[in-house]
Scaffold this motif. Structure first.
Motif, short mmCIF file in Angstrom:
data_model
loop_
_atom_site.label_atom_id
_atom_site.label_comp_id
_atom_site.label_asym_id
_atom_site.label_seq_id
_atom_site.Cartn_x
_atom_site.Cartn_y
_atom_site.Cartn_z
N ILE A 269 3.05 -11.31 3.56
CA ILE A 269 4.07 -10.31 3.19
C ILE A 269 4.69 -9.77 4.47
O ILE A 269 3.98 -9.25 5.34
N TYR A 270 6.00 -9.91 4.60
CA TYR A 270 6.70 -9.49 5.82
C TYR A 270 7.30 -8.09 5.73
O TYR A 270 7.45 -7.41 6.73
N ALA A 271 7.69 -7.68 4.53
CA ALA A 271 8.33 -6.37 4.38
C ALA A 271 8.06 -5.84 2.99
O ALA A 271 7.86 -6.61 2.04
N LEU A 272 8.02 -4.53 2.87
CA LEU A 272 7.92 -3.92 1.54
C LEU A 272 8.58 -2.54 1.59
O LEU A 272 8.69 -1.92 2.65
N SER A 273 9.03 -2.10 0.42
CA SER A 273 9.68 -0.79 0.34
C SER A 273 9.63 -0.30 -1.09
O SER A 273 9.71 -1.09 -2.04
N TYR A 274 9.51 1.02 -1.24
CA TYR A 274 9.66 1.65 -2.55
C TYR A 274 11.14 1.87 -2.83
O TYR A 274 11.94 2.04 -1.90
N ASP A 275 11.49 1.88 -4.11
CA ASP A 275 12.84 2.31 -4.45
C ASP A 275 12.94 3.83 -4.29
O ASP A 275 11.95 4.49 -3.95
N ASN A 276 14.11 4.38 -4.51
CA ASN A 276 14.31 5.81 -4.23
C ASN A 276 13.57 6.72 -5.20
O ASN A 276 13.41 7.91 -4.93
N ILE B 233 10.59 -12.79 -3.74
CA ILE B 233 10.58 -11.32 -3.73
C ILE B 233 9.78 -10.89 -4.96
O ILE B 233 10.07 -11.34 -6.07
N LYS B 234 8.76 -10.08 -4.75
CA LYS B 234 7.92 -9.66 -5.87
C LYS B 234 8.11 -8.17 -6.12
O LYS B 234 8.18 -7.38 -5.17
N MET B 235 8.16 -7.80 -7.39
CA MET B 235 8.35 -6.40 -7.77
C MET B 235 7.09 -5.90 -8.47
O MET B 235 6.51 -6.59 -9.32
N TRP B 236 6.70 -4.67 -8.12
CA TRP B 236 5.46 -4.07 -8.61
C TRP B 236 5.75 -2.71 -9.24
O TRP B 236 6.68 -2.02 -8.82
N LYS B 237 4.93 -2.34 -10.21
CA LYS B 237 5.03 -1.01 -10.81
C LYS B 237 3.64 -0.56 -11.23
O LYS B 237 2.70 -1.37 -11.29
N GLU B 238 3.51 0.72 -11.53
CA GLU B 238 2.22 1.25 -11.96
C GLU B 238 1.87 0.77 -13.36
O GLU B 238 2.75 0.60 -14.21
N ASP B 239 0.58 0.56 -13.56
CA ASP B 239 0.08 0.18 -14.89
C ASP B 239 -0.01 1.44 -15.74
O ASP B 239 -0.88 2.29 -15.54
N LEU B 240 0.90 1.56 -16.72
CA LEU B 240 0.99 2.78 -17.52
C LEU B 240 -0.15 2.91 -18.51
O LEU B 240 -0.38 3.99 -19.06
N THR B 241 -0.87 1.83 -18.76
CA THR B 241 -1.99 1.91 -19.72
C THR B 241 -3.28 2.39 -19.06
O THR B 241 -4.24 2.68 -19.75
N ALA B 242 -3.30 2.47 -17.73
CA ALA B 242 -4.53 2.86 -17.03
C ALA B 242 -4.75 4.36 -17.13
O ALA B 242 -3.80 5.15 -17.14
N THR B 243 -6.01 4.75 -17.19
CA THR B 243 -6.40 6.16 -17.22
C THR B 243 -7.54 6.36 -16.22
O THR B 243 -8.16 5.39 -15.77
N PRO B 244 -7.83 7.62 -15.86
CA PRO B 244 -8.98 7.85 -14.97
C PRO B 244 -10.30 7.35 -15.54
O PRO B 244 -11.25 7.11 -14.79
N GLU B 245 -10.39 7.18 -16.86
CA GLU B 245 -11.62 6.66 -17.45
C GLU B 245 -11.72 5.14 -17.28
O GLU B 245 -12.79 4.60 -17.01
N THR B 246 -10.58 4.43 -17.46
CA THR B 246 -10.62 2.97 -17.33
C THR B 246 -10.66 2.54 -15.87
O THR B 246 -11.20 1.48 -15.55
N SER C 298 8.86 4.68 -7.95
CA SER C 298 8.11 4.12 -9.08
C SER C 298 8.04 2.60 -9.05
O SER C 298 7.26 2.00 -9.79
N ARG C 299 8.86 1.97 -8.21
CA ARG C 299 8.82 0.51 -8.09
C ARG C 299 8.66 0.12 -6.63
O ARG C 299 9.23 0.77 -5.74
N LEU C 300 7.91 -0.93 -6.42
CA LEU C 300 7.64 -1.42 -5.07
C LEU C 300 8.10 -2.87 -5.00
O LEU C 300 7.81 -3.66 -5.90
#
Length: 475
Positions: free
Chosen positions: A427-434, A448-461, A437-439
């Motif tokens: 991986i040569y470069a990475l940046s968050y959008d403004n 080019i790969k796009m990442w986001k938070e897993d909305l189904t995750a909780t502090p319990e899981t 919420s997306r990387l």
């Protein structure tokens, strides 16, 4: 030599005479060599009383009713050392005087005329009873001063974009958060739609790979820098180059825009960070002082307005008006290839192959290291407003950190696209959008790969598995 009686005396050496004297003394004062001298009763009494005072001085003079075992059946007062407990002690209370250590019923001692509210901190040290009575259980545990990490949802890859014909080396986001642009080793700059990931535009003009990109927040300008020593200003209304900034003696590796004034900063292999006037193309000043390639730079509104990281392992904080170094940070042992300014706090992080470190601004004081080591060359890092720091390395690893505590809460490994070599997992470069919420990551497998938070995750899981560090390194 003649004795008094007139008989001759055999001459003897001094050593022999000394040994004879020693033997005579031993025969006189130690008639039985195998037996020790009889012990002195008085010295034994003094020695034992000293030991008793040292061990049991704190509990020798307790009230008499506390240590006494209650109930019928005690024929004589017991001299046992009473300990709090709940076990049945009938078998230990035989007739006569008992010298065993027995647990007594749980009773709180009533000290005479005690009006204070303090804690009873008396700890009995009893040999052989560590399995039942542990002094560590009685000690008050002090909380760690290290901040606890906040819980963050894990990140997941949701889109892979192909289109470049070479390594993807740089990325920048539109201030309106509608599109982003990437620079590649195929000498092109491509503009992509952020929501759909579709290609909107391709800009050609560089003759070497594009190593740095920046989008102006006040103008419709896109700035690019490459290994061809060129720094270009693109007008996105006309989609063409309107200015070029000449002056670098070698490849340009990084660039940044000043947030409040129309100034462009570029750093490259000539070990100089150059300051340009955007409008007039004038070379305002050259910030010299590094001994090797300047590979990372960012700007901020107040002093120090420019901060650079270099292959010479140092970070320099610059006074932009005077064109001089305000401070040099020598904490790293390897090249500082990436830095990230926190969007809210007055602090920044720097990434090197040895460690990831946090510094405060404006003085550049060292705060702490991140609590793990990625153990690879780190090419890029970014942090969002939620305090999620992402770092990416040469081996394709991408780690996510909690900014406040330095806790590494997620480790990801990029997967090369089919047909690519395993060695292209880089991986040569990475940046968050403004919005944060997306990387977006730019990789050596031309994707080019796009990442986001897993909305189904909780502090319990996905619970936080955090252990505060025992030793805090201050360098």
């Amino acid at each position: 030599m003649v004795a008094a009686g007139g008989e001759p005396v055999e001459p003897q050496s001094l050593k022999k005479l000394s040994l004879k004297s020693l033997k005579r003394s031993q025969d006189l004062f130690a008639p039985s060599h195998s037996l020790l001298f009889s012990p002195d009763a008085e010295s034994k009494r003094i020695r034992v009383s000293c030991k008793v005072n040292a061990e049991y001085g704190a509990v020798k003079n307790l009230p008499t009713d506390q240590g006494r075992v209650q109930g019928k059946g005690a024929a004589a007062p017991s001299s046992a050392l009473a300990l709090p407990g709940t076990q049945d002690t009938k078998d230990a209370r035989g007739g006569g005087t008992s010298n065993a250590i027995i647990p007594a019923p749980l009773m709180l001692p009533k000290a005479p005329d005690s009006t204070g509210q303090g804690k009873n901190t008396t700890v009995l040290s009893i040999p052989g009873s560590s399995d039942r009575f542990s002094t560590s259980a009685l000690m008050e545990r002090l909380p760690s001063r290290w901040p606890k990490p906040e819980w963050h949802a894990p990140w997941k890859n949701y889109r892979v974009i192909s289109g470049h014909l070479g390594w993807v080396r740089s990325i920048a986001f539109d201030p309106g958060n509608e599109w982003f642009c990437t620079g590649s080793a195929d000498r092109t700059i491509k503009i992509w739609d952020l929501a759909s990931g579709t290609l909107k535009l391709t800009l050609t003009g560089h003759i070497e790979q594009v190593r740095g990109l920046a989008v102006s927040q006040r103008h419709t300008y896109l700035f690019s820098a490459g290994d061809d020593k060129q720094v270009k200003c693109w007008d996105l209304e006309q989609n063409k180059v309107i200015r070029s900034y000449h002056g670098h003696l070698s490849g340009v590796y990084c660039l940044a825009l000043h947030p409040t004034i129309d100034v462009l900063l570029t750093g490259g292999r000539d070990s100089v960070c150059r300051v340009w006037d955007i409008r007039t193309k004038a070379h305002v000043s050259a910030l010299t002082g590094h001994d090797n390639t300047v590979c990372s730079v960012f700007a901020r509104p107040t002093d120090p307005q420019v901060i650079t990281g270099s292959h010479d392992t140092t970070i320099k904080l610059w006074d932009l008006v005077a064109g001089k170094t305000m401070c040099t940070l020598t904490h790293h042992k390897k090249s500082v290839r990436a830095m990230a300014l926190h969007p809210k706090e007055k602090s920044f992080a720097s990434a090197s192959a040895d460690n990831i470190k946090k510094f405060s601004l404006p003085k550049g004081e060292f705060l702490h290291n991140m609590l793990s080591q990625q153990k690879t060359i780190l090419n890029a890092m970014a942090v969002n407003e939620d305090g999620v720091l992402a770092t990416a390395g040469d081996n394709g690893s991408m780690w996510f950190w909690d900014w406040k505590s330095g806790h590494n809460f997620q480790q990801e490994q990029t997967i090369v696209q089919p047909g690519s070599l395993e060695s292209e997992a880089c991986i040569y470069a990475l940046s968050y959008d403004n919005s944060g919420s997306r990387l977006v990551t730019c990789e050596a497998d031309k994707t080019i790969k796009m990442w986001k938070e897993d909305l189904t995750a909780t502090p319990e899981t996905h619970p936080v598995n955090f252990k505060p560090p025992k030793d805090i390194r201050r360098y």
